[in-house]
Design a protein around this motif. Sequence first.
Motif, PDB file in Angstrom:
ATOM      1  N   GLU A 105       0.647  -1.220   0.190  1.00 47.37           N
ATOM      2  CA  GLU A 105      -0.118   0.048  -0.037  1.00 47.37           C
ATOM      3  C   GLU A 105       0.706   1.322   0.105  1.00 47.37           C
ATOM      4  O   GLU A 105       2.094   0.734   0.589  1.00 47.37           O
ATOM      5  CB  GLU A 105      -1.104   0.097   1.326  1.00 47.37           C
ATOM      6  N   ASN A 106       0.081   2.602  -0.266  1.00 48.96           N
ATOM      7  CA  ASN A 106       1.162   3.640  -0.978  1.00 48.96           C
ATOM      8  C   ASN A 106       0.402   4.661   0.813  1.00 48.96           C
ATOM      9  O   ASN A 106       1.996   5.090   1.072  1.00 48.96           O
ATOM     10  CB  ASN A 106      -0.005   4.613  -1.977  1.00 48.96           C
ATOM     11  N   LEU A 107      -0.678   3.919   1.127  1.00 48.87           N
ATOM     12  CA  LEU A 107      -0.950   4.943   2.680  1.00 48.87           C
ATOM     13  C   LEU A 107      -1.256   3.720   3.400  1.00 48.87           C
ATOM     14  O   LEU A 107      -2.334   2.930   2.902  1.00 48.87           O
ATOM     15  CB  LEU A 107      -2.135   5.615   2.285  1.00 48.87           C
ATOM     16  N   THR A 108      -0.862   3.987   4.747  1.00 44.39           N
ATOM     17  CA  THR A 108      -0.962   2.974   5.547  1.00 44.39           C
ATOM     18  C   THR A 108      -2.352   3.734   6.521  1.00 44.39           C
ATOM     19  O   THR A 108      -2.078   4.872   6.813  1.00 44.39           O
ATOM     20  CB  THR A 108      -0.515   2.043   6.855  1.00 44.39           C
ATOM     21  N   LEU A 109      -3.519   3.415   6.527  1.00 44.04           N
ATOM     22  CA  LEU A 109      -4.526   3.975   7.295  1.00 44.04           C
ATOM     23  C   LEU A 109      -5.669   3.917   8.959  1.00 44.04           C
ATOM     24  O   LEU A 109      -4.869   2.348   8.819  1.00 44.04           O
ATOM     25  CB  LEU A 109      -5.861   4.365   6.578  1.00 44.04           C
ATOM     26  N   SER A 110      -5.716   4.260   9.516  1.00 44.75           N
ATOM     27  CA  SER A 110      -6.091   3.701  10.918  1.00 44.75           C
ATOM     28  C   SER A 110      -7.851   4.665  10.761  1.00 44.75           C
ATOM     29  O   SER A 110      -7.740   5.811  10.330  1.00 44.75           O
ATOM     30  CB  SER A 110      -5.310   4.424  11.939  1.00 44.75           C
ATOM     31  N   GLY A 111      -8.701   3.669  11.780  1.00 47.00           N
ATOM     32  CA  GLY A 111      -9.517   4.160  12.071  1.00 47.00           C
ATOM     33  C   GLY A 111     -10.575   4.224  10.597  1.00 47.00           C
ATOM     34  O   GLY A 111     -12.201   4.653  10.425  1.00 47.00           O
ATOM     35  N   LEU A 112      -9.938   3.209   9.385  1.00 47.71           N
ATOM     36  CA  LEU A 112     -10.775   3.391   8.426  1.00 47.71           C
ATOM     37  C   LEU A 112     -11.041   2.392   7.535  1.00 47.71           C
ATOM     38  O   LEU A 112     -10.063   1.793   6.992  1.00 47.71           O
ATOM     39  CB  LEU A 112     -10.412   4.544   7.207  1.00 47.71           C
ATOM     40  N   LEU A 113     -12.164   0.959   7.639  1.00 52.16           N
ATOM     41  CA  LEU A 113     -11.742  -0.464   7.584  1.00 52.16           C
ATOM     42  C   LEU A 113     -13.226  -0.569   6.219  1.00 52.16           C
ATOM     43  O   LEU A 113     -13.345   0.719   6.037  1.00 52.16           O
ATOM     44  CB  LEU A 113     -12.501  -1.024   7.888  1.00 52.16           C
ATOM     45  N   GLU A 114     -12.672  -1.150   5.116  1.00 49.48           N
ATOM     46  CA  GLU A 114     -13.486  -1.944   4.059  1.00 49.48           C
ATOM     47  C   GLU A 114     -14.898  -1.553   4.094  1.00 49.48           C
ATOM     48  O   GLU A 114     -15.495  -0.657   3.094  1.00 49.48           O
ATOM     49  CB  GLU A 114     -13.120  -2.834   3.844  1.00 49.48           C
ATOM     50  N   GLN A 115     -15.475  -2.156   5.385  1.00 53.49           N
ATOM     51  CA  GLN A 115     -16.769  -2.048   5.764  1.00 53.49           C
ATOM     52  C   GLN A 115     -17.527  -0.348   5.599  1.00 53.49           C
ATOM     53  O   GLN A 115     -18.350   0.058   6.062  1.00 53.49           O
ATOM     54  CB  GLN A 115     -17.479  -2.894   7.138  1.00 53.49           C
ATOM     55  N   ASP A 116     -16.105   0.094   6.163  1.00 54.46           N
ATOM     56  CA  ASP A 116     -16.928   2.381   7.047  1.00 54.46           C
ATOM     57  C   ASP A 116     -16.587   2.978   5.084  1.00 54.46           C
ATOM     58  O   ASP A 116     -17.047   4.043   5.363  1.00 54.46           O
ATOM     59  CB  ASP A 116     -15.904   2.552   7.049  1.00 54.46           C
ATOM     60  N   VAL A 117     -16.341   2.338   4.019  1.00 52.80           N
ATOM     61  CA  VAL A 117     -16.424   3.014   2.522  1.00 52.80           C
ATOM     62  C   VAL A 117     -17.014   2.390   1.673  1.00 52.80           C
ATOM     63  O   VAL A 117     -17.503   0.790   1.545  1.00 52.80           O
ATOM     64  CB  VAL A 117     -14.951   3.287   2.165  1.00 52.80           C
ATOM     65  N   TRP A 118     -17.234   3.342   1.128  1.00 48.66           N
ATOM     66  CA  TRP A 118     -18.239   2.984  -0.723  1.00 48.66           C
ATOM     67  C   TRP A 118     -17.230   3.130  -1.488  1.00 48.66           C
ATOM     68  O   TRP A 118     -17.116   3.987  -1.332  1.00 48.66           O
ATOM     69  CB  TRP A 118     -19.933   3.938   0.213  1.00 48.66           C
ATOM     70  N   VAL A 119     -17.748   3.155  -2.553  1.00 46.88           N
ATOM     71  CA  VAL A 119     -16.900   3.878  -3.795  1.00 46.88           C
ATOM     72  C   VAL A 119     -17.948   4.841  -4.221  1.00 46.88           C
ATOM     73  O   VAL A 119     -19.087   5.302  -4.005  1.00 46.88           O
ATOM     74  CB  VAL A 119     -17.724   2.812  -4.662  1.00 46.88           C
ATOM     75  N   PRO A 145     -22.395   8.639  -3.262  1.00 48.83           N
ATOM     76  CA  PRO A 145     -23.956   8.387  -3.559  1.00 48.83           C
ATOM     77  C   PRO A 145     -24.228   6.582  -2.769  1.00 48.83           C
ATOM     78  O   PRO A 145     -25.047   7.058  -2.583  1.00 48.83           O
ATOM     79  CB  PRO A 145     -24.133   7.886  -5.036  1.00 48.83           C
ATOM     80  N   ARG A 146     -22.864   6.185  -2.308  1.00 49.10           N
ATOM     81  CA  ARG A 146     -23.494   5.155  -1.226  1.00 49.10           C
ATOM     82  C   ARG A 146     -24.539   3.655  -1.661  1.00 49.10           C
ATOM     83  O   ARG A 146     -24.943   4.000  -1.344  1.00 49.10           O
ATOM     84  CB  ARG A 146     -24.151   5.842   0.086  1.00 49.10           C
ATOM     85  N   GLN A 147     -23.848   3.334  -2.989  1.00 44.97           N
ATOM     86  CA  GLN A 147     -24.831   2.436  -3.666  1.00 44.97           C
ATOM     87  C   GLN A 147     -23.500   1.581  -3.609  1.00 44.97           C
ATOM     88  O   GLN A 147     -24.362   0.410  -3.921  1.00 44.97           O
ATOM     89  CB  GLN A 147     -25.106   3.068  -5.519  1.00 44.97           C
ATOM     90  N   MET A 148     -22.830   1.420  -3.016  1.00 45.22           N
ATOM     91  CA  MET A 148     -21.554   0.091  -4.058  1.00 45.22           C
ATOM     92  C   MET A 148     -20.991  -0.302  -2.654  1.00 45.22           C
ATOM     93  O   MET A 148     -19.871   0.836  -2.965  1.00 45.22           O
ATOM     94  CB  MET A 148     -21.488  -0.014  -5.267  1.00 45.22           C
ATOM     95  N   GLY A 149     -20.655  -0.787  -1.605  1.00 45.72           N
ATOM     96  CA  GLY A 149     -20.032  -0.396  -0.299  1.00 45.72           C
ATOM     97  C   GLY A 149     -18.102  -1.634  -1.111  1.00 45.72           C
ATOM     98  O   GLY A 149     -18.370  -2.635  -1.669  1.00 45.72           O
TER      99      GLY A 149
END
Length: 193
Positions: free
Chosen positions: A95-109, A175-179
């Motif tokens: 990865e280019n960016l290692t994040l804390s506090g944001l998992l896959e289930q928290d983001v949408w396309v 738009p929160r249509q596809m996670g």
Amino acid sequence: MNCQLLSVQTGTARKVQIQGRSILTAIRKTTVTGPVPVMPLGLLGDEQADPSVHGGLDKAVYAYPSEHYEFWREARREAGVADIDDQLPLGAMGENLTLSGLLEQDVWVGDVLRFQHCALRVVQPREPCFKFNAAMGFSSAVKAMALSGRCGFYLAVDVPGTVEAGESFTVQPGPRQMGIPELFKAKLFKHLR
């Protein structure tokens, strides 16, 4: 949601031996300190070995949750390869960016990660390839990523600028249509063979 950028990594493409073949890869990333320029095609100093599957406008930056690192340390211990490199430093997932506090289930396309000096839009999950097995040191790493959903996600650059380890960021809902988990599951079958 308290989101933070823990680490920034870049890498150059180089040839390595994988399963007896010489393969070009840029999965090995090195930590970069200070502000790192983010341009439409990614971070300054970062390369992709195969632009057909990594890089380009829709896969300019790869982000990965730091929370998954313990899962991978345990998977490597179970596979008997942890003694090779038990540390598994940030950036080991490519990865280019290692994040804390944001998992896959928290983001949408379509969600936008707003950093102090740039904005990056969530586009799609990562689909691991055989190079990930080699990077992790065991042959079922791709399958483990597919089954666990710990894939991270690619980002497009909406607003070029800079990112720096230690900075906080916010998530602006799209738009929160596809996670990310749903999209990853839709592509999952080919990684379970």
